[in-house]
Write an enzyme that holds these catalytic residues in place. Structure first.
Site, PDB file in Angstrom:
ATOM      1  N   LYS A 101       0.855  -1.189   0.000  1.00 25.52           N
ATOM      2  CA  LYS A 101       0.000   0.000   0.000  1.00 25.52           C
ATOM      3  C   LYS A 101       0.892   1.239   0.000  1.00 25.52           C
ATOM      4  O   LYS A 101       1.741   1.408   0.887  1.00 25.52           O
ATOM      5  CB  LYS A 101      -0.886  -0.038   1.252  1.00 25.52           C
ATOM      6  CG  LYS A 101      -2.225   0.639   1.107  1.00 25.52           C
ATOM      7  CD  LYS A 101      -3.063   0.315   2.334  1.00 25.52           C
ATOM      8  CE  LYS A 101      -4.398   0.983   2.302  1.00 25.52           C
ATOM      9  NZ  LYS A 101      -5.082   0.887   3.603  1.00 25.52           N
ATOM     10  N   LEU A 102       0.652   2.091  -0.991  1.00 24.12           N
ATOM     11  CA  LEU A 102       1.474   3.298  -1.168  1.00 24.12           C
ATOM     12  C   LEU A 102       0.568   4.515  -1.205  1.00 24.12           C
ATOM     13  O   LEU A 102      -0.491   4.481  -1.846  1.00 24.12           O
ATOM     14  CB  LEU A 102       2.221   3.223  -2.509  1.00 24.12           C
ATOM     15  CG  LEU A 102       3.174   2.045  -2.724  1.00 24.12           C
ATOM     16  CD1 LEU A 102       3.543   1.924  -4.193  1.00 24.12           C
ATOM     17  CD2 LEU A 102       4.431   2.245  -1.878  1.00 24.12           C
TER      18      LEU A 102
END
Ligand code: E4P
Length: 217
Positions: free
Chosen positions: A83-84
């Site tokens: 997750k960015l």
């Protein structure tokens, strides 16, 4: 519509998973903090519990450090989605890590243009935050509809992951628009089963069964 559970609470994930309704899990640093557990340890446990993607979020802010953290998170299990955050550096990290074959969930999306960029950078999932837009008197569901239209116009394969879901109406509204996935806290998922007419109808049936002496086993 795929159902992801938005929590790092193992017991809550287990209960829903036993029902066969969990297609994945999303976490974020706030949810990891709430669990009181070490991120690597709890993420490994969740990834072993569910078959689908488990999102684990980086905490670095520059692209090269995000890439290093993303690789470490992805090494936990094959079903990790890195997750960015939707920042310029997050997009750079998305491009690199998706090119390496990792699943990427680009998070903290609040505009259709941000979603367009994430799709072009190779995101597997884009997470528009409905509840946080509603919180500031904007329309989170309108954003889901805009992204659906744009992705369909150009055939982007990035999946729309409706996030920051706070109410049962968020779930059905996102499903009507055609969000590919929704992630919600366990409490909201459980509320999907509730209806006052179900409760009232069941109470009457049980009363009649008792007075008629109906016994099955
Ligand atoms: C999604 O991936 C996020 O973890 C989450 O949906 C955020 O929800 P909140 O706005 O209720 O914190």
């Amino acid at each position: 519509m795929k159902f992801f559970v938005d929590t790092a609470d193992i017991a809550a994930i287990s209960e829903l998973n036993d029902l066969g309704i969990v297609d994945g899990v999303t976490t974020n640093p706030s949810l990891i903090k709430k669990s009181g557990r070490d991120i690597l340890e709890v993420t490994k446990e969740i990834a072993a519990l569910v078959d689908g993607p488990v999102s684990a979020e980086v905490v670095a802010t520059d692209a090269s450090a995000m890439i290093a953290e993303g690789r470490k998170l992805a090494a936990i299990a094959d079903n990790i989605a890195i997750k960015l955050p939707l920042t310029w550096d997050g997009l750079k990290a998305c491009k690199t890590l998706s090119s390496e074959g990792h699943m990427i969930n680009v998070t903290l999306c609040f505009s259709a243009n941000q979603a367009l960029l994430a799709a072009k950078a190779g995101a597997t999932f884009i997470s528009p935050f409905i509840g946080r837009l509603d919180d500031i008197n904007l329309d989170g569901m309108e954003l889901i509809a805009d992204i659906r239209e744009i992705y369909d116009n150009y055939g982007f394969e990035t999946q729309i992951l409706a996030a920051s879901i706070r109410t049962v109406n968020h779930v059905s509204d996102a499903a009507k628009i055609g969000a590919d996935v929704m992630t919600a806290p366990p409490e909201v998922i459980k509320k999907l089963a509730q209806h006052p007419l179900t409760d009232a109808g069941l109470a009457q049936f049980l009363k009649d069964a008792e007075s008629a002496g109906i016994k099955i086993v």
